[in-house]
Design an enzyme around this catalytic site. Structure first.
Site, PDB file in Angstrom:
ATOM      1  N   ASP A  52      45.018  31.057  34.416  1.00 16.69           N
ATOM      2  CA  ASP A  52      45.024  30.770  35.850  1.00 16.69           C
ATOM      3  C   ASP A  52      46.435  30.511  36.406  1.00 16.69           C
ATOM      4  O   ASP A  52      47.200  29.691  35.879  1.00 16.69           O
ATOM      5  CB  ASP A  52      44.121  29.562  36.159  1.00 16.69           C
ATOM      6  N   HIS A 107      43.288  36.942  32.356  1.00 15.87           N
ATOM      7  CA  HIS A 107      44.410  36.188  32.918  1.00 15.87           C
ATOM      8  C   HIS A 107      44.292  34.718  32.520  1.00 15.87           C
ATOM      9  O   HIS A 107      43.209  34.246  32.170  1.00 15.87           O
ATOM     10  CB  HIS A 107      44.444  36.302  34.452  1.00 15.87           C
ATOM     11  N   ARG A 124      35.624  26.041  41.328  1.00 13.83           N
ATOM     12  CA  ARG A 124      36.636  25.693  40.326  1.00 13.83           C
ATOM     13  C   ARG A 124      37.546  24.572  40.828  1.00 13.83           C
ATOM     14  O   ARG A 124      37.887  24.528  42.008  1.00 13.83           O
ATOM     15  CB  ARG A 124      37.486  26.933  40.033  1.00 13.83           C
ATOM     16  N   HIS A 171      41.168  34.173  30.299  1.00 13.89           N
ATOM     17  CA  HIS A 171      39.747  34.428  30.492  1.00 13.89           C
ATOM     18  C   HIS A 171      39.538  35.676  31.340  1.00 13.89           C
ATOM     19  O   HIS A 171      40.460  36.164  32.004  1.00 13.89           O
ATOM     20  CB  HIS A 171      39.040  33.213  31.106  1.00 13.89           C
TER      21      HIS A 171
HETATM   22  C1  SIN Z   1      38.419  32.269  37.194  1.00 13.68           C
HETATM   23  O1  SIN Z   1      39.173  33.201  36.930  1.00 13.68           O
HETATM   24  O2  SIN Z   1      38.834  31.120  37.273  1.00 13.68           O
HETATM   25  C2  SIN Z   1      36.950  32.528  37.447  1.00 13.68           C
HETATM   26  C3  SIN Z   1      36.277  33.179  36.318  1.00 13.68           C
HETATM   27  C4  SIN Z   1      34.933  33.747  36.710  1.00 13.68           C
HETATM   28  O3  SIN Z   1      34.709  34.120  37.866  1.00 13.68           O
HETATM   29  O4  SIN Z   1      34.098  33.856  35.827  1.00 13.68           O
END
Ligand code: SIN
Length: 309
Positions: free
Chosen positions: A116, A114, A282, A265
């Site tokens: 973000d 996805h 984050r 990601h």
């Molecule tokens: C995310 O999707 O922002 C987090 C990615 C992760 O947990 O590695």
């Protein structure tokens, strides 16, 4: 691995894969950087799409202060209810919370490719993720370069993708009836984005298909469900081809900074079943409303823009 001193940037930039990802060395994220250094980091971000810093001794306040040098910092997430006290900008990605929020143990909130929060009319421009507690092995994250994915499509497919709009929505992964489930349904974020977005800084075209947010509706405007499904499958597969990706092994103090306008990601969910905890934090930078190649803008179906300060 060859270490390259990138003369044009003046930073130690170590590329990690053929299309995406570089580690930046010798930068202490606790410092307030000169505008020229901020610009160098930003240039590296746009060139490599995701950049990594290791061994950073920073907490929530320093992470937010670092982010503010690159843009407006948003609240943690449209659905976040309990950020760390005093830090409304921090989204904890904390395996210890998911059992109550999502009804099952997992190491990240989403284990699909996805970009973000693309259910928003203005998805974040960038995200900065800092690792704190990690499993002894596993729990890596992978990123893919959506510009490479677009540029390597056959011209006929690029021309077609330029014209279509895809529905992005927030599908609740929370247990039915839970507080989080109610909150997701109330906020009901739904947006049509162009399948190809033009990067507001670099002008590059990216295949903006965010599988995690488009898999729920499976809808391309003007196409039937089965047509939409077939086309989306092709585009999702192209966007996530292994050759466009980089996989990062976290350690405490690692920081990843990604261009959310040019990447997707994936949190690789290979550690939750072993019972290990995984905690990262984050922050996100405010983004603008995506534009397609002909200048058309994304269109909101429901939900408000998400601004930072
Ligand atoms: C995310 O999707 O922002 C987090 C990615 C992760 O947990 O590695």
């Amino acid at each position: 691995m060859t270490e390259l001193k990138d003369a044009s940037l003046g930073l130690d930039v170590v590329p990690l894969a053929g299309y995406i990802g570089a580690e930046i060395r010798g930068v202490d994220l606790r410092e307030a950087h000169e505008p020229s250094v901020v610009e160098e980091i930003q240039n590296a971000l746009h060139a490599h799409k995701v950049i990594f810093f290791r061994d950073q001794e920073i907490g929530h306040a320093e992470q937010i202060a670092f982010a503010r040098q690159f843009g407006k910092v948003t609240a943690a997430h449209p659905h976040e209810e309990s950020p760390p006290e005093g830090f409304p900008e921090i989204l904890p990605i904390d395996s210890r919370r998911y059992e109550s929020n999502l009804g099952r143990k997992r190491t990240s909130y989403d284990s699909s490719w996805h970009t973000d929060v693309t259910a928003l009319i203005n998805p974040p421009a960038a995200s900065i993720l800092r690792a704190d507690i990690l499993p002894p092995f596993g729990g890596d994250t992978a990123w893919t370069n959506l510009v490479a994915a677009y540029e390597n499509l056959p011209k006929e497919l690029r021309d077609f993708a330029d014209t279509i709009d895809i529905k992005h929505q927030f599908s609740t992964r929370a247990a039915a009836g839970s507080q989080r489930d109610r909150k997701v349904r109330e906020a009901n974020l739904v947006t049509y984005h162009p399948a190809v977005r033009v990067h507001p800084v670099t002008g590059e075209r990216a295949l903006f298909v965010s599988p995690g947010f488009t898999r729920g509706a499976r809808e391309i405007r003007g196409f039937t469900p089965s047509q939409s499904e077939g086309i989306l499958k092709v585009l999702w597969e192209e966007a996530t081809r292994t050759e466009y990706t980089v996989r990062f092994k976290w350690a405490p103090g690692s920081v990843a900074f990604w261009d959310n306008q040019a990447t997707s990601h994936l949190a690789i969910s290979d550690a939750g079943h072993l019972g290990y905890d995984r905690v990262l934090y984050r922050v996100t930078l405010e983004g603008d409303v995506p534009k397609g190649v002909d200048g058309r803008s994304s269109e909101s179906v429901s939900g408000d823009p998400f601004y930072g300060s």
